[in-house]
Design a protein around this motif. Structure first.
Motif, PDB file in Angstrom:
ATOM      1  N   THR A   1      34.417   8.185 155.214  1.00  0.00           N
ATOM      2  CA  THR A   1      33.012   8.615 155.246  1.00  0.00           C
ATOM      3  C   THR A   1      32.889  10.037 154.703  1.00  0.00           C
ATOM      4  OG1 THR A   1      33.223   9.504 157.485  1.00  0.00           O
ATOM      5  CG2 THR A   1      32.606   7.176 157.269  1.00  0.00           C
ATOM      6  N   ASP A   2      31.684  10.407 154.364  1.00  0.00           N
ATOM      7  CA  ASP A   2      31.426  11.769 153.904  1.00  0.00           C
ATOM      8  C   ASP A   2      31.750  12.781 155.001  1.00  0.00           C
ATOM      9  OD1 ASP A   2      30.561  10.801 151.483  1.00  0.00           O
ATOM     10  OD2 ASP A   2      28.434  10.794 152.030  1.00  0.00           O
ATOM     11  N   GLU A   3      31.481  12.400 156.259  1.00  0.00           N
ATOM     12  CA  GLU A   3      31.739  13.293 157.379  1.00  0.00           C
ATOM     13  C   GLU A   3      33.243  13.560 157.525  1.00  0.00           C
ATOM     14  OE1 GLU A   3      27.865  11.562 157.669  1.00  0.00           O
ATOM     15  OE2 GLU A   3      29.839  10.589 157.547  1.00  0.00           O
ATOM     16  N   LEU A   4      34.056  12.490 157.402  1.00  0.00           N
ATOM     17  CA  LEU A   4      35.501  12.649 157.516  1.00  0.00           C
ATOM     18  C   LEU A   4      36.044  13.494 156.364  1.00  0.00           C
ATOM     19  CD1 LEU A   4      38.263  12.057 158.705  1.00  0.00           C
ATOM     20  CD2 LEU A   4      38.273   9.862 157.476  1.00  0.00           C
ATOM     21  N   LEU A   5      35.564  13.230 155.160  1.00  0.00           N
ATOM     22  CA  LEU A   5      36.016  13.985 153.994  1.00  0.00           C
ATOM     23  C   LEU A   5      35.665  15.472 154.138  1.00  0.00           C
ATOM     24  CD1 LEU A   5      37.455  13.451 151.297  1.00  0.00           C
ATOM     25  CD2 LEU A   5      35.208  13.224 150.235  1.00  0.00           C
ATOM     26  N   GLU A   6      34.466  15.727 154.628  1.00  0.00           N
ATOM     27  CA  GLU A   6      34.033  17.117 154.835  1.00  0.00           C
ATOM     28  C   GLU A   6      34.879  17.794 155.914  1.00  0.00           C
ATOM     29  OE1 GLU A   6      29.979  19.561 156.126  1.00  0.00           O
ATOM     30  OE2 GLU A   6      29.849  17.459 155.482  1.00  0.00           O
ATOM     31  N   GLN A   7      35.225  17.029 156.960  1.00  0.00           N
ATOM     32  CA  GLN A   7      36.067  17.576 158.033  1.00  0.00           C
ATOM     33  C   GLN A   7      37.445  17.969 157.495  1.00  0.00           C
ATOM     34  OE1 GLN A   7      36.835  14.808 161.223  1.00  0.00           O
ATOM     35  NE2 GLN A   7      37.890  16.319 162.483  1.00  0.00           N
ATOM     36  N   VAL A   8      38.028  17.104 156.671  1.00  0.00           N
ATOM     37  CA  VAL A   8      39.343  17.385 156.082  1.00  0.00           C
ATOM     38  C   VAL A   8      39.271  18.628 155.200  1.00  0.00           C
ATOM     39  CG1 VAL A   8      41.085  16.540 154.462  1.00  0.00           C
ATOM     40  CG2 VAL A   8      40.130  14.991 156.184  1.00  0.00           C
ATOM     41  N   GLN A   9      38.241  18.703 154.370  1.00  0.00           N
ATOM     42  CA  GLN A   9      38.096  19.855 153.475  1.00  0.00           C
ATOM     43  C   GLN A   9      37.913  21.157 154.254  1.00  0.00           C
ATOM     44  OE1 GLN A   9      34.826  18.097 151.244  1.00  0.00           O
ATOM     45  NE2 GLN A   9      36.101  17.948 149.408  1.00  0.00           N
ATOM     46  N   THR A  10      37.188  21.087 155.357  1.00  0.00           N
ATOM     47  CA  THR A  10      36.975  22.272 156.186  1.00  0.00           C
ATOM     48  C   THR A  10      38.288  22.742 156.815  1.00  0.00           C
ATOM     49  OG1 THR A  10      34.706  21.604 156.704  1.00  0.00           O
ATOM     50  CG2 THR A  10      35.749  23.194 158.182  1.00  0.00           C
ATOM     51  N   LEU A  11      39.065  21.804 157.348  1.00  0.00           N
ATOM     52  CA  LEU A  11      40.349  22.160 157.951  1.00  0.00           C
ATOM     53  C   LEU A  11      41.305  22.758 156.928  1.00  0.00           C
ATOM     54  CD1 LEU A  11      40.904  19.058 160.285  1.00  0.00           C
ATOM     55  CD2 LEU A  11      40.234  21.376 160.953  1.00  0.00           C
ATOM     56  N   ILE A  12      41.250  22.251 155.700  1.00  0.00           N
ATOM     57  CA  ILE A  12      42.095  22.792 154.637  1.00  0.00           C
ATOM     58  C   ILE A  12      41.659  24.208 154.287  1.00  0.00           C
ATOM     59  CG2 ILE A  12      42.734  22.565 152.200  1.00  0.00           C
ATOM     60  CD1 ILE A  12      42.581  19.539 152.549  1.00  0.00           C
ATOM     61  N   SER A  13      40.360  24.388 154.104  1.00  0.00           N
ATOM     62  CA  SER A  13      39.842  25.712 153.701  1.00  0.00           C
ATOM     63  C   SER A  13      40.098  26.776 154.756  1.00  0.00           C
ATOM     64  CB  SER A  13      38.342  25.618 153.406  1.00  0.00           C
ATOM     65  OG  SER A  13      37.612  25.296 154.570  1.00  0.00           O
ATOM     66  N   GLU A  14      40.126  26.351 156.039  1.00  0.00           N
ATOM     67  CA  GLU A  14      40.351  27.297 157.135  1.00  0.00           C
ATOM     68  C   GLU A  14      41.820  27.347 157.567  1.00  0.00           C
ATOM     69  OE1 GLU A  14      37.667  26.133 160.211  1.00  0.00           O
ATOM     70  OE2 GLU A  14      35.864  26.633 159.050  1.00  0.00           O
ATOM     71  N   SER A  15      42.661  26.617 156.833  1.00  0.00           N
ATOM     72  CA  SER A  15      44.117  26.605 157.093  1.00  0.00           C
ATOM     73  C   SER A  15      44.452  26.226 158.538  1.00  0.00           C
ATOM     74  CB  SER A  15      44.739  27.964 156.757  1.00  0.00           C
ATOM     75  OG  SER A  15      44.556  28.260 155.392  1.00  0.00           O
TER      76      SER A  15
END
Length: 449
Positions: free
Chosen positions: A6-20
């Motif tokens: 889902t878009d929500e899951l993809l956004e969650q993954v990207q956020t965790l990556i960006s915030e290390s």
């Protein structure tokens, strides 16, 4: 519950990556299947996808890498060091590892192989690289369980335990002689019900299906499908057991072949995907579109030769699209059935018998369709002779289209050319030309022009 990106899951993954937030990202990914991780990575940008592969354990990411889109995998591998690539290869079966190594730049291959700590694994990968990818050798894996016919049951069980540690799934136990030649297969039931001092040569089953390293993948698929095999052993030119092919690899072969045939049938001359560049898509489609253009021009020239007939019998012109459509439809139907039969190895007997059967079928369909057309045209225009000319022409067009649609794929198959070519614009264009020529020629004879 099936995984759904889902878009929500993809956004969650990207956020965790960006915030290390590595710990949270590992926890999130822990429950995902490697194919789900690959699906996520395919939607991320190059840096984000590489971040995930470097973060997670190679035990899971190695399989995920094999599931990635080819361009995504290439981008990620370019961002990994030779040692990191080697770590991923260590976790893979040799066939999958060889596929990845085969995609690497030549100058990088030697360095990656040298970084693999398991030298036997590295040797097996290098051995597989010498086979053409379009052969059974290029498809097989080296991991298998084999026992010598001269061993006792006691030694056999001991050796099997050691070998099984390196094999993900044990489908069969193969029996070889002292020269590594395949002799047969071993039944676990027989192994467990005989004396521990019994020699394997006394209990193994000599009948075993196998393929040669040079066999085409499509032929391997036919054999495994015919005999419902989950795995099949592969032997070299002198009969030595060198590997095995499992059903998951054959599913990939069948899928790839189906995709190629579908694209050929649609008039696409090379393997492309929806997200390829405009230039790549144009190169794949343009040749058949040019063929269609010339076919249409040829049909226009043929119609120009009957211009005088049009002036007197305008109704003939009105039915031209119908005749062309029927010729194309019948031709595609006939060729599709033949191509399907060839793919499934269901086409038996002589070409002559097959042609006769298809022409009789076309004749029966033509008579039924022409009778309906005769009635319609006669009622509509009130001219029986013109209706008769159009209807008889339709019968002839359908029979000829059926002949062409049957003969062309059979002929191409005999010549070693993929018969799927015949189910697309090739058949449609040729039947349009012949159909229009036959239509006007017969109409001219019947109407006395």
């Amino acid at each position: 519950m099936p995984f759904k990106l889902t878009d929500e899951l993809l956004e969650q993954v990207q956020t965790l990556i960006s915030e290390s937030k590595d710990a949270e990202l590992r926890t999130l990914m822990k429950e995902f299947h490697y194919a789900d991780i690959a699906e996520i990575a395919n939607e991320l940008d190059e840096e984000e996808a590489t971040y995930i592969i470097k973060l997670l354990d190679s035990e899971k990411t190695s399989d995920a890498i094999t599931e990635l889109d080819e361009d995504v995998r290439e981008a990620i591998l370019n961002n990994l060091s030779p040692k990191e690539i080697a770590d991923e290869l260590e976790e893979l079966d040799t066939d999958d590892a060889a596929d990845i190594v085969g995609e690497l730049p030549k100058e990088l291959v030697k360095e990656v192989i040298s970084e693999i700590e398991d030298r036997d694994h590295a040797k097996d990968i290098v051995d597989l690289l010498r086979y053409d990818e379009d052969t059974a050798g290029g498809l097989m894996a080296k991991e298998l369980v084999k026992v010598n016919e001269n061993w006792t049951v006691t030694r056999c069980v001991k050796e099997m335990r050691t070998q099984a540690e390196e094999v993900t799934r044990v489908h069969s136990i193969y029996v070889i002689d002292d020269e590594e030649k395949l002799k047969g297969r071993l039944s676990l039931k027989d192994l467990l019900t005989v004396s521990t001092e019994t020699h394997i040569r006394e209990v193994y089953i000599p009948k075993v299906d196998y393929v040669n390293v040079n066999e085409k993948p499509e032929e391997v698929a036919k054999i495994m499908q015919k005999y419902d095999l989950e795995a099949i052993p592969v032997v070299d030119e002198i009969g030595r057991l060198v590997g095995r092919i499992t059903i998951d690899d054959i599913v990939d072969v069948i899928r790839d072949e189906a995709e190629r045939d579908y694209q050929l049938a649609a008039g696409i001359s090379q393997d492309v995907e929806a997200d390829d560049t405009i230039w790549e898509l144009t190169r794949a489609r343009l040749p058949w579109l040019i063929l269609g253009l010339f076919g249409g021009a040829a049909a226009a020239v043929i119609m120009g030769g009957f211009e005088e007939m049009f002036k007197k019998y305008t109704v003939l012109f009105l039915f031209t699209p119908l005749i062309a459509a029927m010729a194309g439809n019948v031709g595609v139907q006939s060729s599709a059935i033949i191509v399907q039969g060839l793919a499934n190895d269901d086409i038996k007997g002589s070409i002559g018998n097959r042609l006769i059967k298809e022409m009789l079928l076309a004749l029966l369909n033509g008579i039924i369709l022409s009778a309906l057309l005769l009635l319609f045209t006669w009622i509509w225009k009130g001219d029986f002779m013109t209706a008769m000319a159009i209807s008889i022409s339709l019968i002839a067009v359908i029979v000829v289209a059926g002949f062409i649609g049957t003969f062309i794929p059979l002929f191409l198959d005999k010549r070693g050319i993929d018969p799927a070519i015949a189910t697309g614009p090739f058949i449609t264009t040729s039947n349009d030309i012949f159909g229009i020529l036959i239509y006007f020629w017969i109409a001219k004879l019947i109407l006395g022009l």
